[in-house]
Design an enzyme around this catalytic site. Structure first.
Site, PDB file in Angstrom:
ATOM      1  N   SER A 656      -9.485  32.487   6.714  1.00 25.00           N
ATOM      2  CA  SER A 656     -10.399  31.435   7.301  1.00 25.00           C
ATOM      3  C   SER A 656      -9.763  30.059   7.569  1.00 25.00           C
ATOM      4  CB  SER A 656     -11.786  31.238   6.430  1.00 25.00           C
ATOM      5  OG  SER A 656     -11.326  31.061   5.382  1.00 25.00           O
ATOM      6  N   LYS A 699     -19.779  28.022   2.231  1.00 27.20           N
ATOM      7  CA  LYS A 699     -18.819  27.076   2.515  1.00 27.20           C
ATOM      8  C   LYS A 699     -19.538  25.683   2.933  1.00 27.20           C
ATOM      9  CE  LYS A 699     -15.418  30.474   4.090  1.00 27.20           C
ATOM     10  NZ  LYS A 699     -14.598  30.913   5.092  1.00 27.20           N
TER      11      LYS A 699
END
Length: 753
Positions: A656, A699
């Site tokens: 990511s 996140k």
């Protein structure tokens, strides 16, 4: 023969009296059926014996006892009618003789058999044998032998009617041979019975001796008392029939094995385990959904999905009693309350709770147990847990299921497949028990920090409930006030009046003294405050301690973390990425520096292979779009590029960081600054497309903690926004993108065209 006869019929008595008045001779013949009281001529055998009445005595009961001596065989020729007695005309029967040598040979054979018969039979005396041996005449010898052996009435009549002496001797040989076999068998049976009785008596005697010795030694119960005690336990405990038979068999073995033998302790331990396990004991579930909901809310703040799943289970239980125990797997970072949640579930439905830790388990025997042939063998952890639970339907927590490993001793995760399969665990097999055990009513709850290390077949058997991302600041504040602080006050001997921590102090504690997804570190800090407060109160300095934000540093020391770790100003060549770890979410700063060189690309920061590939892909994409980005097309030949991710001691990997690396590279090559309040996550392709990622909730929470206000996410992740707590969503702006150009438009200061 000379024998006594008891005579009771009137006709017979009159016949005797008549005979005594004449020559004292009377004809004796047997009835064909002894039950007939008034026999007719047809009911009497034709052949009988003429006898002499030697003595006659009248008994008190009216019967006559006579002593008669047999003289010779005779056959009835005719009955003479008389109302008072039977009169008959008879013919004397003479013996039929053949070869004398054959008769003598048969006589000797019969004598030999008779001698052996007298040895094994208790009914013939030695005197009788002596009198028989002296008889030389074969016919008389046969008749006397027949009188001494046990014969049926029909056999006696047959011998009496046999005129031929040789046939009579042969028939007696057959009869005495059969009798001899019967007597042999009787003797063997008698010996066996006697031996058995002797052994029983000997055993009883030895047991009594053992009791006396044990009493003298002070051991009043001894092994006999143990066995009696175990049998009482067996009677009281409700066990399946097959288990009762098993325990009875083992008890009998235990009784026979000497107490000093090593096998004795093995059998005793096995019986103890069988009797200690729950086989039918069961607690009744409390299926009141309101009650369960209140307990779950009382014990835990948030975690709505888990609570909802437990309430669904209870609702189905109310509608059906045949539901198998569900197998839940709570996945989340450390400290978010997975273990305590399982305890709350047990309390909510009134079940016993038992926990085993699977961290570091690498031996299959830990799950299935060892066979009894091994020294010190024990059941596996599952059966040990069931013993602690004391019921067949506890809430069974399998803690740290992702930490199991394997080695040469087997794979414990393979053994767990049977435990966690609802179709198989009703016949769970433990090597120690050697009997199937029913686990189908157990409610299994597993916990894991990550599913990456859980084997696929095991994962497939569990219903995964994610407690991902951890708690928001507001949730931590609520948990600290209503749960953690109350617990620490109790454990440190304080009352609520002794210590008060203001909300602003708690918030600062959460922000700068802890950085975690869960609340374990927060609890430790609260424990530290409670201990210091206890010291102050005991030393009589104060009766009440109030902790404010300003006093926190004096109590706990300098802050461990910097709240709001996003860049304080816009930076060139530095972008903020978002990462997902087993401890929840975190932010990841990626820095790029350029220096004159020959186009060398350097990657540092202990990066994994996936992040290195993301950097290569970003580098290749920027080279292919150099004209659009207004970058020197030959920058790869004129500059050395160094990409670094700080905290180099921490391993980093994941798919990511692609757009973050690309943004930092473009910023460094163009000299355009990256906006400090922007965080981003997403993978990049060689054509600049942005691919979806996982862990958006975690996140987002980490970005919120760090003070970031804008998050760039892949367009395909818009569906995951609903999982993010509303309090977090309100403080963040999410920008879905599907291409790197859009990322640069929002990330670079002044936009990008």
């Amino acid at each position: 023969m000379v024998i006594h006869l008891d005579v009771g019929r009137e006709k017979s008595i009159e016949s005797l009296e008549k005979a005594m008045m004449n020559d004292q001779q009377i004809f004796l013949a047997a009835q064909k059926e002894s039950a007939i009281d008034e026999p007719s001529p047809d009911d009497i055998h034709k052949i009988g014996a003429v006898a002499k009445v030697n003595q006659m005595l009248k008994l008190p009961n009216g019967t006559m006892r006579v002593l008669v001596e047999g003289l010779y065989r005779a056959e009835i020729q005719q009955f003479i009618k008389d109302e008072k007695q039977f009169f008959v005309e008879i013919n004397k029967i003479e013996d039929v003789h053949h070869k004398k040598a054959e008769e003598d040979a048969l006589r000797r054979a019969l004598l030999e058999q008779f001698e052996y018969y007298t040895k094994i039979s208790k009914k013939v005396s030695k005197e009788s044998l002596a009198s028989v041996i002296d008889i030389e005449e074969p016919s008389r010898f046969a008749d006397v032998v027949a009188s001494h052996i046990t014969l049926k009435m029909s056999d006696k009549q047959e011998i009496l009617e046999t005129k031929d002496v040789i046939i009579r001797l042969k028939r007696l040989l057959d009869i005495i041979s059969n009798e001899k076999e019967v007597l042999e068998l009787e003797r063997k049976i008698g010996q066996r019975v006697k031996k058995s009785m002797e052994e029983t008596q000997k055993e009883y005697y030895l047991r009594e001796q053992m009791k006396a010795i044990q009493n003298e030694l002070g051991d009043k119960d001894g092994k006999t008392g143990e066995i009696a005690s175990l049998r009482k336990k067996l009677e009281k405990k409700k066990l399946p029939d097959r288990i009762v038979q098993l325990v009875e068999k083992e008890l009998n073995r235990y009784e026979r094995v000497p107490q000093s033998s090593a096998e004795s302790s093995v059998i005793r331990n096995y019986i103890d385990w069988i009797l200690a396990l729950p086989w039918t004991e069961e607690t009744e579930d409390n299926l009141d959904i309101k009650h369960a909901e209140n307990i779950l809310d009382e014990d835990h703040y948030g975690l709505e999905k888990v609570k909802e799943r437990v309430l669904e289970y209870l609702a189905v239980q109310q509608l059906t009693n045949s539901l198998k125990g569900p197998i839940l797997c709570l996945v989340g970072p450390p400290g978010v309350g997975k273990t305590s949640l399982a305890k709350s579930v047990a309390r909510a439905i009134d079940r016993h709770f038992v926990r085993i830790s699977l961290g570091g388990v690498r031996d299959e025997a830990e799950i299935r147990g060892h066979r009894r042939t091994y020294v010190g063998a024990l059941p596996g952890r599952i059966i040990q847990g069931m013993k602690k639970a004391e019921t067949i339907n506890p809430v069974f927590l399998l803690d740290e299921i992702d930490k199991m490993s394997n080695d040469f001793r087997g794979d414990p995760s393979a053994a767990m497949l049977e435990v966690l399969d609802p179709e198989q665990n009703n016949t769970f097999s433990d090597h120690y028990l050697e009997e199937t055990y029913d686990l189908s009513k157990v409610m299994f709850v597993a916990t894991a920090n990550t599913l990456a290390t859980v084997p696929r077949p095991l994962f497939d058997r569990m219903e995964v409930i994610s407690i991902a991302g951890g708690y928001t600041e507001l949730e931590k504040l609520h948990i600290a006030k209503n749960h953690l602080l109350t617990k620490q006050l109790r454990e440190n001997g304080l009352k609520k009046r002794h210590l008060q921590i203001r909300d602003d102090a708690l918030l600062k504690l959460i922000r700068v003294y802890t950085r975690e997804a869960g609340v374990r570190g927060l609890e430790r800090q609260l424990a530290s405050i409670c201990r210091k407060a206890a010291k102050i109160i005991v030393s009589k300095e104060k009766q009440r301690v109030i902790v404010t934000e300003k006093q926190l540093e004096a109590i706990l020391g300098k802050p461990m973390f910097r709240y709001g770790i996003m860049e304080e100003e816009n930076q060139i060549g530095a972008a903020t990425g978002l990462a997902y770890t087993t401890a929840g979410g975190d932010i990841l700063s990626i820095e790029v520096s350029l220096s004159k060189g020959k186009g060398k690309l350097t990657l540092t920061g202990k990066l994994g292979d996936v992040m290195k590939e993301s950097a290569q892909a970003a580098f290749s994409y920027i080279r292919s779009r150099a004209d659009k980005f207004k970058i020197d097309p030959d920058f790869n030949e004129n500059y050395d590029i160094h990409i670094h991710v700080p905290e180099g001691a921490t391993p980093k990997d994941g798919p990511s960081a692609g757009i973050t690396i690309a943004t930092a590279l473009v910023s460094a090559l163009t000299g355009r600054a990256v906006r400090k309040e922007v965080g981003m996550t997403g993978e990049i392709t060689l054509r600049g497309r942005v691919l979806p990622i996982g862990g958006l909730k975690e996140k987002s929470l980490s970005a919120h903690r760090a003070g970031i206000t804008t998050i760039i996410i892949p367009a395909d992740n818009k569906k995951d926004l609903d999982d993010i707590p509303e309090s977090v969503r309100e403080g963040l702006t999410f920008i879905p993108v599907d291409h790197l150009d859009t990322v640069l438009e929002y990330a670079l200061l002044g936009g990008f065209t």
